[in-house]
Design a protein around this motif. Structure first.
Motif, PDB file in Angstrom:
ATOM      1  N   HIS A   3       0.820  -1.212   0.000  1.00 51.66           N
ATOM      2  CA  HIS A   3       0.000   0.000   0.000  1.00 51.66           C
ATOM      3  C   HIS A   3       0.857   1.267   0.000  1.00 51.66           C
ATOM      4  CE1 HIS A   3      -3.852  -1.985   0.335  1.00 51.66           C
ATOM      5  NE2 HIS A   3      -3.334  -2.783   1.262  1.00 51.66           N
ATOM      6  N   ARG A   4       2.087   1.170   0.464  1.00 53.88           N
ATOM      7  CA  ARG A   4       2.940   2.355   0.503  1.00 53.88           C
ATOM      8  C   ARG A   4       3.851   2.392  -0.714  1.00 53.88           C
ATOM      9  NH1 ARG A   4       7.847   1.093   3.857  1.00 53.88           N
ATOM     10  NH2 ARG A   4       7.885  -1.174   4.171  1.00 53.88           N
ATOM     11  N   GLY A   5       4.736   3.368  -0.727  1.00 54.24           N
ATOM     12  CA  GLY A   5       5.661   3.498  -1.843  1.00 54.24           C
ATOM     13  C   GLY A   5       6.567   2.279  -1.971  1.00 54.24           C
ATOM     14  N   CYS A   6       7.063   2.038  -3.170  1.00 54.32           N
ATOM     15  CA  CYS A   6       7.917   0.881  -3.403  1.00 54.32           C
ATOM     16  C   CYS A   6       8.744   1.093  -4.667  1.00 54.32           C
ATOM     17  CB  CYS A   6       7.085  -0.399  -3.522  1.00 54.32           C
ATOM     18  SG  CYS A   6       5.856  -0.323  -4.839  1.00 54.32           S
ATOM     19  N   VAL A   7       9.818   0.337  -4.768  1.00 50.47           N
ATOM     20  CA  VAL A   7      10.639   0.304  -5.974  1.00 50.47           C
ATOM     21  C   VAL A   7      10.303  -0.984  -6.714  1.00 50.47           C
ATOM     22  CG1 VAL A   7      12.970   0.165  -6.912  1.00 50.47           C
ATOM     23  CG2 VAL A   7      12.491   1.698  -4.999  1.00 50.47           C
ATOM     24  N   VAL A   8       9.813  -0.861  -7.922  1.00 48.19           N
ATOM     25  CA  VAL A   8       9.462  -2.014  -8.745  1.00 48.19           C
ATOM     26  C   VAL A   8      10.637  -2.320  -9.671  1.00 48.19           C
ATOM     27  CG1 VAL A   8       7.877  -2.912 -10.496  1.00 48.19           C
ATOM     28  CG2 VAL A   8       7.015  -1.447  -8.650  1.00 48.19           C
ATOM     29  N   VAL A   9      11.118  -3.548  -9.642  1.00 49.19           N
ATOM     30  CA  VAL A   9      12.218  -3.964 -10.520  1.00 49.19           C
ATOM     31  C   VAL A   9      11.707  -5.079 -11.422  1.00 49.19           C
ATOM     32  CG1 VAL A   9      14.057  -3.260  -8.963  1.00 49.19           C
ATOM     33  CG2 VAL A   9      13.094  -5.549  -8.753  1.00 49.19           C
ATOM     34  N   ALA A  10      12.019  -4.986 -12.704  1.00 47.28           N
ATOM     35  CA  ALA A  10      11.510  -5.956 -13.681  1.00 47.28           C
ATOM     36  C   ALA A  10      12.581  -6.276 -14.707  1.00 47.28           C
ATOM     37  CB  ALA A  10      10.273  -5.394 -14.382  1.00 47.28           C
ATOM     38  N   ASN A  11      12.423  -7.437 -15.333  1.00 46.56           N
ATOM     39  CA  ASN A  11      13.296  -7.769 -16.465  1.00 46.56           C
ATOM     40  C   ASN A  11      12.948  -6.889 -17.653  1.00 46.56           C
ATOM     41  OD1 ASN A  11      10.823  -9.599 -16.390  1.00 46.56           O
ATOM     42  ND2 ASN A  11      11.534  -9.955 -18.484  1.00 46.56           N
ATOM     43  N   HIS A  12      13.859  -6.763 -18.595  1.00 50.75           N
ATOM     44  CA  HIS A  12      13.686  -5.791 -19.677  1.00 50.75           C
ATOM     45  C   HIS A  12      14.151  -6.407 -21.000  1.00 50.75           C
ATOM     46  CE1 HIS A  12      12.929  -2.037 -21.469  1.00 50.75           C
ATOM     47  NE2 HIS A  12      14.130  -1.493 -21.379  1.00 50.75           N
ATOM     48  N   SER A  13      13.203  -6.609 -21.915  1.00 50.37           N
ATOM     49  CA  SER A  13      13.557  -7.159 -23.229  1.00 50.37           C
ATOM     50  C   SER A  13      12.926  -6.390 -24.378  1.00 50.37           C
ATOM     51  CB  SER A  13      13.137  -8.634 -23.312  1.00 50.37           C
ATOM     52  OG  SER A  13      11.739  -8.769 -23.100  1.00 50.37           O
ATOM     53  N   SER A  14      12.101  -5.370 -24.081  1.00 47.98           N
ATOM     54  CA  SER A  14      11.366  -4.688 -25.143  1.00 47.98           C
ATOM     55  C   SER A  14      10.915  -3.311 -24.664  1.00 47.98           C
ATOM     56  CB  SER A  14      10.143  -5.512 -25.552  1.00 47.98           C
ATOM     57  OG  SER A  14       9.247  -4.773 -26.352  1.00 47.98           O
ATOM     58  N   HIS A  15      10.728  -2.379 -25.610  1.00 48.95           N
ATOM     59  CA  HIS A  15      10.135  -1.090 -25.265  1.00 48.95           C
ATOM     60  C   HIS A  15       8.690  -1.262 -24.791  1.00 48.95           C
ATOM     61  CE1 HIS A  15      13.501   1.260 -26.319  1.00 48.95           C
ATOM     62  NE2 HIS A  15      13.398   1.175 -27.637  1.00 48.95           N
ATOM     63  N   ALA A  16       8.055  -2.389 -25.122  1.00 50.11           N
ATOM     64  CA  ALA A  16       6.681  -2.630 -24.695  1.00 50.11           C
ATOM     65  C   ALA A  16       6.582  -2.974 -23.211  1.00 50.11           C
ATOM     66  CB  ALA A  16       6.061  -3.754 -25.524  1.00 50.11           C
ATOM     67  N   GLU A  87      18.636  -4.099 -15.285  1.00 49.41           N
ATOM     68  CA  GLU A  87      19.606  -4.598 -16.262  1.00 49.41           C
ATOM     69  C   GLU A  87      20.241  -3.447 -17.040  1.00 49.41           C
ATOM     70  OE1 GLU A  87      17.992  -8.503 -18.234  1.00 49.41           O
ATOM     71  OE2 GLU A  87      16.293  -7.315 -17.481  1.00 49.41           O
ATOM     72  N   GLY A  88      19.549  -2.296 -17.104  1.00 46.67           N
ATOM     73  CA  GLY A  88      20.117  -1.125 -17.746  1.00 46.67           C
ATOM     74  C   GLY A  88      19.902  -1.048 -19.240  1.00 46.67           C
ATOM     75  N   THR A  89      19.538  -2.159 -19.876  1.00 46.64           N
ATOM     76  CA  THR A  89      19.293  -2.174 -21.308  1.00 46.64           C
ATOM     77  C   THR A  89      18.404  -3.361 -21.635  1.00 46.64           C
ATOM     78  OG1 THR A  89      20.361  -2.119 -23.495  1.00 46.64           O
ATOM     79  CG2 THR A  89      21.315  -3.602 -21.858  1.00 46.64           C
ATOM     80  N   ARG A  90      17.917  -3.409 -22.851  1.00 42.89           N
ATOM     81  CA  ARG A  90      17.057  -4.522 -23.250  1.00 42.89           C
ATOM     82  C   ARG A  90      17.896  -5.760 -23.563  1.00 42.89           C
ATOM     83  NH1 ARG A  90      14.407  -2.010 -28.284  1.00 42.89           N
ATOM     84  NH2 ARG A  90      16.359  -0.825 -28.204  1.00 42.89           N
ATOM     85  N   ALA A  91      17.490  -6.889 -23.002  1.00 40.44           N
ATOM     86  CA  ALA A  91      18.176  -8.155 -23.298  1.00 40.44           C
ATOM     87  C   ALA A  91      17.696  -8.684 -24.642  1.00 40.44           C
ATOM     88  CB  ALA A  91      17.904  -9.175 -22.202  1.00 40.44           C
ATOM     89  N   ALA A  92      18.612  -9.164 -25.449  1.00 41.80           N
ATOM     90  CA  ALA A  92      18.239  -9.643 -26.782  1.00 41.80           C
ATOM     91  C   ALA A  92      17.849 -11.110 -26.790  1.00 41.80           C
ATOM     92  CB  ALA A  92      19.390  -9.411 -27.758  1.00 41.80           C
ATOM     93  N   ASP A  93      18.257 -11.864 -25.782  1.00 42.11           N
ATOM     94  CA  ASP A  93      18.022 -13.309 -25.794  1.00 42.11           C
ATOM     95  C   ASP A  93      16.885 -13.746 -24.877  1.00 42.11           C
ATOM     96  OD1 ASP A  93      19.208 -12.734 -23.404  1.00 42.11           O
ATOM     97  OD2 ASP A  93      20.909 -14.098 -23.642  1.00 42.11           O
ATOM     98  N   GLY A  94      16.216 -12.812 -24.222  1.00 44.42           N
ATOM     99  CA  GLY A  94      15.104 -13.159 -23.346  1.00 44.42           C
ATOM    100  C   GLY A  94      15.511 -13.548 -21.943  1.00 44.42           C
ATOM    101  N   ALA A  95      16.799 -13.760 -21.692  1.00 46.97           N
ATOM    102  CA  ALA A  95      17.258 -14.122 -20.358  1.00 46.97           C
ATOM    103  C   ALA A  95      17.328 -12.884 -19.467  1.00 46.97           C
ATOM    104  CB  ALA A  95      18.622 -14.797 -20.428  1.00 46.97           C
ATOM    105  N   VAL A  96      17.286 -13.104 -18.149  1.00 48.73           N
ATOM    106  CA  VAL A  96      17.390 -12.006 -17.186  1.00 48.73           C
ATOM    107  C   VAL A  96      18.860 -11.790 -16.878  1.00 48.73           C
ATOM    108  CG1 VAL A  96      16.706 -11.158 -14.918  1.00 48.73           C
ATOM    109  CG2 VAL A  96      15.146 -12.603 -16.225  1.00 48.73           C
ATOM    110  N   GLY A  97      19.383 -10.608 -17.210  1.00 48.56           N
ATOM    111  CA  GLY A  97      20.801 -10.315 -17.010  1.00 48.56           C
ATOM    112  C   GLY A  97      21.107  -9.868 -15.593  1.00 48.56           C
ATOM    113  N   ALA A  98      22.356  -9.490 -15.364  1.00 52.11           N
ATOM    114  CA  ALA A  98      22.788  -9.014 -14.048  1.00 52.11           C
ATOM    115  C   ALA A  98      22.139  -7.672 -13.733  1.00 52.11           C
ATOM    116  CB  ALA A  98      24.311  -8.896 -14.025  1.00 52.11           C
ATOM    117  N   PHE A  99      21.849  -7.458 -12.443  1.00 54.71           N
ATOM    118  CA  PHE A  99      21.200  -6.229 -11.998  1.00 54.71           C
ATOM    119  C   PHE A  99      22.247  -5.238 -11.494  1.00 54.71           C
ATOM    120  CE2 PHE A  99      16.506  -7.369 -10.912  1.00 54.71           C
ATOM    121  CZ  PHE A  99      16.345  -7.851 -12.206  1.00 54.71           C
TER     122      PHE A  99
END
Length: 358
Positions: A3-16, A87-99
């Motif tokens: 319910h309070r503020g939070c930092v959401v972290v997600a994998n990244h493979s696309s602008h979508a 991850e800082g950038t989009r992954a090209a292979d679908g895997a979750v890279g280092a954070f």
């Protein structure tokens, strides 16, 4: 989501990914999206898109990025959600890279939890350096991690969610695949032209039925198939007019004498512009074309008026069925049922029209 503020972290493979996250998180937390300053804020139009559509804020990737993140600490304490792709950038292979550690440092200093999120399907929806195409997207929100979580803890949680969401596409109908293959092949456009041309001459099944079948099976082909059907309809109508003008009479199944009488009255009063009634009164286009030929309507006038009337109807129907195909993408397994219902509805509608004009 807490319910309070939070930092959401997600994998990244696309602008979508950003659109998927905004749809899943909702508006209660007023989510702000961390965006690469050297890409999304490098030009005025990208900056406007990022700020207006995603409440984006710039994060430098070449020095100064930690200060950019810390500027969001007060918003976090006030209940906002800050969404970051560590991850800082989009992954090209679908895997979750280092954070990278910035997202976790921000959460610890603001004293807010870290919410891991796994996203799948966006790499097919909008691949890196690829084009947009239909795909099923899944977003799985995990249990919050404490503010003291490490980058390794967050990455492991996101990777587990990413694996659990699954990557299988929605089940498909073999009938839809075959129809889509024909529509996408070199036979698709000639088929639409031939069907519409034949209907303008004698064939009883209107081209909108074909569009209802193929445009739902392959929505991206709807514009060109609709244009091909329109071209075939106009060519067939012009040919039917010329044949009738020289005394040739083609078979016209599922038409009635009352239809022909009505069309003669309209042509006598309005000449070529009488065809504007055709999309709405149920009388087949071939009746108008044949009667226009017998009434010696000039071919140029006929072509112009029929292009206006048929174009409005054919292109609108094609666009509607293409949109329906996009909306029903997740249910394409039932495409065969859809075609059966479409055929039954067409047969019922045609019977009502024929009986009504008898």
């Amino acid at each position: 989501m807490p319910h309070r503020g939070c930092v959401v972290v997600a994998n990244h493979s696309s602008h979508a990914d950003t659109a998927a996250l905004l749809a899943a998180l909702g508006a209660r937390h007023r989510p702000a999206i961390g965006a690469a300053a050297d890409y999304w804020f490098a030009s005025p139009w990208r900056r406007r898109v990022c700020r207006v559509l995603a409440a984006g804020f710039p994060v430098r990737r070449t020095g100064g990025g930690m200060d950019d993140l810390m500027s969001m600490a007060d918003g976090l304490r006030a209940g906002r959600a800050v969404v970051l792709f560590p991850e800082g950038t989009r992954a090209a292979d679908g895997a979750v890279g280092a954070f990278h550690r910035g997202a976790l440092v921000l959460a610890e200093r603001a004293g807010v939890p870290v919410v891991p999120v796994g996203i799948t399907g966006t790499d097919r929806l909008l691949p890196k350096h690829g084009r947009l195409r239909p795909s099923l997207v899944r977003v799985r929100i995990g249990e919050p991690l404490p503010p003291s979580a490490t980058p390794e803890d967050a990455r492991a949680a996101v990777a587990a969610l990413h694996a659990r969401t699954g990557t299988e596409p929605p089940r498909d109908s073999p009938v839809r695949r075959r129809v889509a293959a024909v529509a996408a092949s070199r036979w698709g456009l000639p088929l639409a032209v031939a069907w519409a041309c034949a209907e303008a001459l004698s064939w009883p099944l209107m081209p909108e039925l074909l569009l209802g079948i193929v445009c739902v099976a392959l929505p991206r082909a709807a514009p060109r198939l609709s244009l091909a059907a329109l071209a075939g309809s106009l060519a067939g109508g012009l040919l039917a007019l010329q044949l009738a003008n020289t005394g040739h009479q083609l078979p016209a199944p599922l038409t009635t004498d009352r239809m022909r009488v009505e069309v003669r009255h309209q042509l006598a009063a309005e000449s070529a512009s009488a065809v504007r009634h055709q999309p709405w009164n149920g009388i087949p286009f071939k009746v108008y074309a044949a009667e226009a030929g017998r009434a010696a309507v000039p071919a140029g006038d006929w072509l112009a008026e029929s292009a206006r009337a048929r174009g409005a109807r054919t292109l609108t129907v094609g666009a509607a069925f293409g949109t329906l195909g996009l909306l029903l993408h997740r249910f394409r397994l039932y495409y065969g049922v859809y075609v059966a219902l479409l055929g039954a509805g067409f047969a019922a509608g045609l019977s009502i029209i024929v009986v009504g004009w008898s």
